[in-house]
Scaffold this active site. Structure first.
Site, PDB file in Angstrom:
ATOM      1  N   LYS A 114      41.546  34.751  37.046  1.00 43.63           N
ATOM      2  CA  LYS A 114      41.624  34.100  38.358  1.00 43.63           C
ATOM      3  C   LYS A 114      41.819  32.588  38.248  1.00 43.63           C
ATOM      4  O   LYS A 114      42.477  31.987  39.091  1.00 43.63           O
ATOM      5  CB  LYS A 114      40.381  34.421  39.199  1.00 43.63           C
ATOM      6  CG  LYS A 114      40.371  35.866  39.663  1.00 43.63           C
ATOM      7  CD  LYS A 114      39.512  36.088  40.885  1.00 43.63           C
ATOM      8  CE  LYS A 114      39.746  37.490  41.423  1.00 43.63           C
ATOM      9  NZ  LYS A 114      38.844  37.883  42.465  1.00 43.63           N
ATOM     10  N   LYS A 198      46.897  44.695  38.298  1.00 46.06           N
ATOM     11  CA  LYS A 198      46.134  45.505  39.255  1.00 46.06           C
ATOM     12  C   LYS A 198      46.550  45.180  40.693  1.00 46.06           C
ATOM     13  O   LYS A 198      46.980  44.049  40.971  1.00 46.06           O
ATOM     14  CB  LYS A 198      44.625  45.340  39.028  1.00 46.06           C
ATOM     15  CG  LYS A 198      43.988  44.184  39.720  1.00 46.06           C
ATOM     16  CD  LYS A 198      42.454  44.290  39.721  1.00 46.06           C
ATOM     17  CE  LYS A 198      41.918  43.082  40.469  1.00 46.06           C
ATOM     18  NZ  LYS A 198      40.577  43.173  40.936  1.00 46.06           N
ATOM     19  N   LYS A 201      44.377  41.763  46.472  1.00 46.29           N
ATOM     20  CA  LYS A 201      44.508  41.169  47.810  1.00 46.29           C
ATOM     21  C   LYS A 201      45.309  39.884  47.763  1.00 46.29           C
ATOM     22  O   LYS A 201      46.013  39.547  48.701  1.00 46.29           O
ATOM     23  CB  LYS A 201      43.134  40.798  48.353  1.00 46.29           C
ATOM     24  CG  LYS A 201      42.178  41.926  48.493  1.00 46.29           C
ATOM     25  CD  LYS A 201      40.850  41.310  48.921  1.00 46.29           C
ATOM     26  CE  LYS A 201      39.740  42.300  48.878  1.00 46.29           C
ATOM     27  NZ  LYS A 201      38.526  41.742  48.309  1.00 46.29           N
TER      28      LYS A 201
END
Ligand code: AQP
Length: 333
Positions: A114, A198, A201
């Site tokens: 991230k 993956k 969102k």
């Protein structure tokens, strides 16, 4: 065996098929077993580890509750609440951050993913996210935590923190060491545009995921456009290793039909992708379509959603406030 269940979902918008098949589907199954005590948390403190628009965050909190209920979680049977309203989460996170070791956190792959290349600009909260997650779970003596495969490492860290706290303060079994509940198959749903990433969102392309608020036409269109290769459907499991997009779509089909890859392959082996995609889109429409309609219906009932949260906060607070008091006594405050 009765289980104490705790799990959370970030109110960061765009809840998707990966969240449903990796987590929510399991939440509903656990909620339906009368022996279990379930707590499902809208983890808004986690959400702000990445900058959020305050108005959108407020809406996303309600949308997450609506998604829980539309997916089949019964608010009369399970506690549904938002994390920021129960102060014990932040307090326990601080205390546990003094137990967790830098070396443990440095190994967390989600932070690396991230934060990306510019680690220096990531928030401190993003780095210490797994400690807050440990606090969430440990405050409720959760025995089992249903999560997608991407959260496995964080759960192992939570177990390490619980064990170290119990050891450091010589208080055996005070913090319950929780077990992960991760489905053996299809616990990581991948992007429709790239079988190696993956479904997420925050991915920019909306075509990479099926949102739980998508209508039937959007679902059909996204499956039509999902990446595949030029070969016919694979013939055996081994072939799937080299064909991640085919594996992902077959995995989605298998999970939706409560089947497995082997059985799904028996139906579709050697056939054209277009035929398979039609069947898959049909299955998705019949599963996700009603959830999407129900979310939209519930979103209008703001007061109802707020009452569920208020009620949940009261119940969660009565459990967590007792645990944090004991934690404070143990550490000597
Ligand atoms: N692709 C996925 N496959 C299976 N399970 C998944 N989960 C998330 N993505 C997948 C599971 O859903 C639960 C809630 O996740 P979250 O909202 O707390 O956050 P996340 O894992 O960070 O979700 P995203 O979509 O990946 O968000 P962004 O884009 O912000 O990073 C968890 O149990 C998770 O395992």
């Amino acid at each position: 065996m009765s289980k104490k269940i705790f799990s959370g979902v970030q109110p960061t918008g765009n809840l998707h098929l990966g969240n449903y098949l990796g987590a929510l589907k399991n939440f509903v199954y656990l909620n339906n077993d009368e022996k279990n005590k379930c707590i499902f948390c809208v983890v808004d403190l986690h959400a702000i580890t990445i900058k959020q628009d305050p108005k959108e965050l407020k809406n996303n909190i309600r949308e997450t509750v609506a998604t829980f209920i539309a997916s089949g979680i019964d608010p009369k049977r399970s506690i549904i609440f938002n994390q920021s309203r129960v102060a014990a989460h932040s307090e326990a996170a601080w205390i546990l951050s003094c137990i967790a070791r830098m070396g443990w956190l440095n190994r967390m792959t989600q932070f690396k993913e991230k934060a990306g290349k510019d680690k220096e600009k990531a928030s401190v909260g993003l780095y210490s996210y797994p400690v807050l997650m440990a606090a969430d779970i440990l405050l409720y003596d959760a025995t089992h935590v249903p999560v997608g495969d991407d959260q496995k490492q964080h759960l192992e860290l939570c177990r390490d923190i619980a064990q170290k706290f119990n050891n450091d303060y010589q208080i055996e079994n005070f913090l319950q060491v929780p077990e992960p509940l991760i489905q053996k198959e299809f616990s990581r749903i991948m992007s429709l545009k790239d079988g190696s990433k993956k479904m997420s969102k925050s991915e920019q392309s909306d075509l990479s995921r099926i949102n739980l608020t998508d209508d039937n036409d959007q679902i059909i269109n996204k499956i039509k456009k999902a990446k595949t290769d030029s070969l016919p459907m694979p013939k055996d499991l081994k072939e799937l290793d080299k064909r991640p997009e085919a594996r992902n779509l077959l995995g989605i089909y298998s999970s939706l039909t409560d089947s497995n890859l082997e059985k799904s392959l028996q139906i579709f082996a050697g056939k054209n992708f277009s035929k398979f995609k039609e069947v898959l889109a049909d299955k998705l429409v019949s599963k996700i379509g009603p959830i999407s309609k129900e979310i939209k219906k519930l979103l209008v009932e703001r007061q109802y959603l707020d009452e569920i949260l208020l009620n949940g906060v009261e119940k969660a607070n009565s459990i967590a406030s007792k645990k944090i008091e004991r934690i404070k006594e143990i550490v000597g405050f």
